[in-house]
Design an enzyme around this catalytic site. Structure first.
Site, mmCIF file in Angstrom:
data_model
loop_
_atom_site.group_PDB
_atom_site.id
_atom_site.type_symbol
_atom_site.label_atom_id
_atom_site.label_comp_id
_atom_site.label_asym_id
_atom_site.label_seq_id
_atom_site.Cartn_x
_atom_site.Cartn_y
_atom_site.Cartn_z
ATOM 1 N N LYS A 100 0.943 -1.360 0.082
ATOM 2 C CA LYS A 100 -0.054 -0.048 0.074
ATOM 3 C C LYS A 100 0.948 1.104 0.061
ATOM 4 O O LYS A 100 1.997 1.284 0.625
ATOM 5 C CB LYS A 100 -0.887 -0.273 1.139
ATOM 6 C CG LYS A 100 -2.020 1.092 1.210
ATOM 7 C CD LYS A 100 -2.849 0.788 2.421
ATOM 8 C CE LYS A 100 -4.062 1.650 2.589
ATOM 9 N NZ LYS A 100 -4.855 1.595 3.716
ATOM 10 N N SER A 137 -9.769 1.316 2.374
ATOM 11 C CA SER A 137 -9.041 2.202 1.661
ATOM 12 C C SER A 137 -8.021 1.418 1.006
ATOM 13 O O SER A 137 -7.215 1.789 0.081
ATOM 14 C CB SER A 137 -8.263 3.082 2.621
ATOM 15 O OG SER A 137 -7.367 2.815 3.514
ATOM 16 N N SER A 154 -10.023 -1.036 6.759
ATOM 17 C CA SER A 154 -9.252 -0.500 5.604
ATOM 18 C C SER A 154 -8.464 -1.910 4.757
ATOM 19 O O SER A 154 -8.190 -1.840 3.619
ATOM 20 C CB SER A 154 -8.304 0.628 5.470
ATOM 21 O OG SER A 154 -9.102 1.656 5.597
#
Lengths: 482, 490
Positions: A74, A149, A173
């Site tokens: 990420k 996310s 997330s």
């Protein structure tokens, strides 16, 4: 091919890490234009890491448990000399001078960092629609969001761009996009994985966690990235949990509770889709069939988590994001005075959702409002911890849906922030309590899109929730989630 | 002590001063990272991702800084309690995270006191741990941030450990404010946690000043004075501010709560930020750090290792010597109290010990004077083996090269001049000079003085300066008072 099988083949000299990398790069080249899982494919770094792994094998050295396994990371995780954007314009041009602890540990384990994945800006969102670089798409249906996310990481694993990915989970997330993309996602106990090098959103809630296509792969990844790190003061001073050894223990005699309020029970959360509730109930029945003792458990404060979270997380974020002021790094928009430059840079660099949360958080912490908002939210957080502690007196693990619905369409919830925030209702309590939770794919919904079931446990119960998840994984593999 | 004379404020007004003193701890590394805590390095050389507040970096607290803070807390007689770090949020370019990590509702140290040499007790509200900011230099625009053409920022100081010591608003005179700052510095140096140099900024004082009518106990609007860089500068700034506020009140106005910038060269302060709109720092618990919980064992170890502190040292010397408070304070400040106590303990006369230290040992380095030799010297002087003049000369040599006062006296030919020996000499001189003696006994005051000088001079010549002039004068007086003063003898 699973991460474990890949690593075994590379360590045995049966497969070359470079070949494996090339296969994945080819898949990315074919399909990431459509999916947009990655902000950046780090081919140069990945190739040099793969070559080192192959060299180690050739020289008879063990490259580690993730030898040659591509991992997508990420893009809020610092990588030395490689852009780390948080999908925000404010970090434009910034190159971290250091690696996050998880990046170091992945490197030591022989993993290959294949790219930096897209996210909602600063991890604020549930669909990746808040990325400054455009949304990612769900590999199961590109008209649908991948969740967020960590939507890029979930999509990368679901699309086969990498067997493993790293995400961060502040309110769901990792788990929510895992659920929407049909992969495994884990939010470890707060403090199991070092946050050093994870760009902070809400420090008391943020936790890095793995994505994988199987429980065993998620287990090996957590074993690699977990364990004490002296650079993170909130890191638990213990080694990573040992998981691979316990996955097959089964659930015979285990006490399993269903969180009534999140599973269609009375007084529960509205808006949890019937197909999601049905799959959750089906999973619980499967555990009972496997020998677990199942009961309904009421955790009334679980519902309050959403409100508390949307005060605590923005409050911390308002402080954490102050440093993006145009002075030292990232975007600077010049203006006559320093103060005006700060404002101009932040106005241009942050997207609407980030601004919304900075304003919410600033307000919640303001003199005269602190007690009514932030202070009260902290009390709710304490209440949730107490209620979950009480629940874990009665049961070993809890079960709930991960996400109220399957993947939704682009733009469906962007007009109404509250509708978007409700996505996190099932996942938020674990962040507030600091407890671990895992989302595992368990069948599909009426629309044919994946559904995730969440297993929750008390602090440091990763071995237990991974064991339960393994049982459900077996059930699903045998067609028991249809 | 050499305090200046307290300036008098206009009749009917009194001062109310509270001081916020920031002290840099002399740890090897910064508060939250391993960078060197060093003054005077090239700009931006002692920096890392943590003290630059780079995205993703996390603080790890410096255990030595926490220990130093607790040591200071115990030295200030504070309660040392479990503490929570907090964030103080505001934007400033030399503060890398745009928040300062500090302590707010639960500081490490609270409720202490400092006892000044004159016995006045200064209440300490708290002494908390926090990080320092970087240092900005604004180029152009008069050195002010918003008028500057550009600004340079040095982050070497960012993250240096500080203790902020907040006094209660209880200082009633400028002398007490000065004695308090000076006393704090003595304590810091005694426990060795800071070099406490105001000129290098490792000790910084902000003064909250208000005034009120004498006899009132109200706390009126205060102004905070910044940019004070010496004790003298603080005294001037407080006096200026008190007079300014009194002038405002007497002309029917009232001061505004504000921060004022002291201009030492101009001898006046100018208004800075108005505090009418109080800054909202949005304090909250620092989630990246865990609470600091001192154990009973840690506190006991700190207490056990605590050196004697200035107030206790002064009390001990007063007890042993009965000397005046200001004399004792001077000796403690010079670090001569241990020498004094040791000499008194060895039987040296306390008054003489204090006198010799005060007047004849006002030197930076007296390390060669051992307690043993100093005590021996004082005993020699009081027993009359040495005259005052001789004792001073021997002491001077002890300071330069150390040694045994007896051998030094012997080498210099300072032979014992016993009382009866001197008395014989005096009597002989009187007999040899009857005219002069009559003038001494029966003459006018002027004559008497002149003749005393004559006799002392003769004795000094006869003894090559080894006699004690005062003893001679005493003998002359004694002989002059005796009934048969017309002739010597008993």
């Amino acid at each position: 091919m699973s991460a474990l099988d890949t690593a075994a083949a590379v360590r045995a000299g049966e497969r070359s890490a470079v070949d494996i990398l090339d296969e994945h790069l080819a898949r990315i080249a074919r399909r990431d234009g459509e999916i947009h899982a990655f902000n950046l494919v780090t081919e140069g770094l990945a190739r040099s890491q793969a070559e080192s792994v192959d060299a180690a094998v050739a020289e008879g050295r063990d490259p580690g448990p993730l030898a040659g396994v591509p991992v997508a990371v990420k893009d809020n995780t610092c990588t030395r000399g490689i852009p780390t954007t948080c999908s925000s314009r404010i970090l434009e041009g910034w190159l971290p001078p250091y690696d996050a602890t998880v990046i170091e540990r992945l490197g030591s384990a022989g993993a290959i960092i294949i790219g930096k994945t897209n996210l909602d800006e600063f991890a604020m969102g549930s669909s990746t629609e808040n990325s400054a670089f455009g949304p990612s798409r769900n590999p199961h249906d590109v008209t649908k969001v991948p969740g967020g996310s960590s939507g890029g990481s979930a999509a990368a694993v679901a699309a086969g761009f990498a067997p493993l990915a790293i995400g961060s989970d502040t309110g769901g997330s990792v788990r929510q996009p895992a659920s929407l993309c049909g992969v495994v996602g884990v939010k470890p106990t707060y403090g199991v994985v070092s946050r050093y090098g994870l760009v902070a959103f809400a420090s008391s809630l943020d936790q890095i966690g793995p994505f994988a296509t199987s429980i065993a792969d998620a287990a090996v990844l957590l074993e690699v990235i977990g364990g004490h790190d002296p650079r993170d003061s909130t890191s638990i001073p213990e080694p990573a949990p040992s998981l691979l050894d316990v996955l097959g223990r089964g659930v015979d005699g285990m006490r399993v509770g269903v969180i009534t309020e999140l599973a269609g029970g009375p007084g529960g959360v509205e808006g949890i889709a019937p197909d999601v509730v049905a799959r959750t109930r089906q999973a619980v029945a499967a555990l009972e069939a496997a020998g677990a003792r199942v009961s309904e458990i009421s955790v009334p404060s679980a519902i309050l988590g959403l409100s508390a979270y949307y005060l605590i997380a923005p409050a911390e974020a308002s402080s954490n994001l102050s440093r993006y002021d145009g002075v030292r790094y990232g975007l600077r928009v010049d203006a006559p005075t320093t103060g005006e430059m700060n404002i101009a840079s932040r106005s241009a660099g942050f997207g609407d959702e980030v601004k919304r949360r900075i304003m919410l958080g600033t307000y919640a912490l303001s003199a005269g409002y602190y007690d009514a908002f932030y202070g009260k939210a902290l009390k709710v957080r304490t209440l949730i911890m107490r209620d979950f502690a009480a629940a874990y007196e009665q049961v070993d693990v809890l079960v709930s849906p991960t996400s109220p619905t399957t993947a939704f369409g682009f733009g469906d919830k962007t007009a109404d922030p509250m509708a978007m925030y409700v996505n996190d209702v099932c996942t938020i309590p674990s962040n507030l309590s600091g407890h671990p939770a895992i989302s595992i794919p368990f069948g599909v919904g009426d629309d044919g899109m994946p559904i995730g079931v969440q297993i929750l446990g008390p602090a440091q119960s990763e071995p237990t929730i991974f064991t339960v998840a393994t049982v459900l994984e077996d059930v699903a593999a045998k067609g028991g989630a249809q | 002590m050499s305090w200046s004379i307290e300036p008098t404020l206009p009749e009917g007004w009194e001062l109310v001063v509270g001081l916020e003193v920031h002290v840099e701890l002399s740890t090897a590394t910064k508060l939250f990272c391993g960078c060197a805590n060093r003054f005077g390095s090239e700009p931006n050389t002692n920096i890392c991702p943590v003290c630059l507040g780079l995205p993703g970096s996390l603080p790890v607290i410096n255990g030595t800084a926490v220990k130093y803070a607790m040591q200071l807390g115990r030295a200030l007689l504070c309660d040392v309690k479990p503490a929570v770090m907090a964030r103080k949020n505001y934007f400033y370019p030399d503060m890398p995270k745009d928040y300062q990590t500090t302590q707010y509702e639960q500081p490490t140290n609270s409720d202490g006191e400092v006892v000044l040499p004159d016995g006045f007790t200064v209440g300490i509200e708290r002494a908390h741990i926090e990080e320092d900011t970087g240092k900005s230099t604004h180029i152009g625009g008069g050195g002010r941030i918003n008028e500057a053409i550009y600004s340079l920022v040095d982050y070497n100081r960012a993250g240096v450990p500080l203790i902020e010591i907040v006094s209660r608003p209880c200082l009633d005179t400028i002398d007490h404010a000065k004695a308090y700052v000076s006393g704090l510095r003595d304590i810091l140096l005694a426990i060795g946690v800071s070099d406490a140099r105001m000129e290098e900024g490792s000790m910084r004082v902000d003064a909250n000043v208000s005034v009120r009518p004498v006899g009132s106990d109200e706390l009126r609007t205060r102004c905070e004075l910044k940019n004070i860089n010496s004790i003298r500068s603080m005294a001037r700034a407080i006096e200026y501010e008190a007079r300014r506020q009194i002038d405002l009140y007497t002309s029917g106005e009232r001061p505004r709560q504000e921060t004022r910038h002291w201009d030492e060269a101009a001898g006046r302060s100018t208004p800075g930020r108005s505090k009418e709109n109080l800054d909202d720092y949005r304090f909250f618990q620092e989630p990246d750090l865990v609470p600091l919980v001192p154990t009973a064992e840690e506190i006991a170890a700190i207490d056990a290792a605590m050196p004697a502190l200035p107030a206790a040292r002064r009390a001990a010397l007063v007890e042993a010597s009965s000397a005046d408070a200001d004399v004792v304070a001077t000796l403690v400040e010079r670090g001569q109290d241990a020498l004094a106590l040791a000499a008194i303990g060895r039987g040296a006369d306390a008054d003489k010990v204090v006198t010799r230290l005060r007047h004849d040992l006002a030197v930076d380095d007296f390390s060669k004077v051992s307690a043993e030799s100093f005590a021996a010297l004082i005993v020699m002087e009081t027993s009359g083996d040495l005259t005052a003049t001789q004792a001073k000369q021997v002491l001077a040599e002890l300071v330069d090269s150390g040694g045994d006062p007896r051998s030094i006296a012997a080498e210099r030919g300072f032979e014992a001049m016993h009382d009866d020996e001197l008395a014989d000499l005096v009597d002989r001189l009187i007999a040899d000079n009857p005219d002069e003696w009559q003038r001494f006994v029966g003459g006018h005051e002027g004559d008497r003085k002149k003749m005393q000088g004559f006799f002392i001079g003769q004795i000094m010549r006869a003894t090559k300066g080894q006699a004690d002039g005062r003893a001679v004068a005493d003998l002359l007086a004694q002989r002059g008072r005796s009934p048969a003063n017309g002739s010597p003898g008993t």
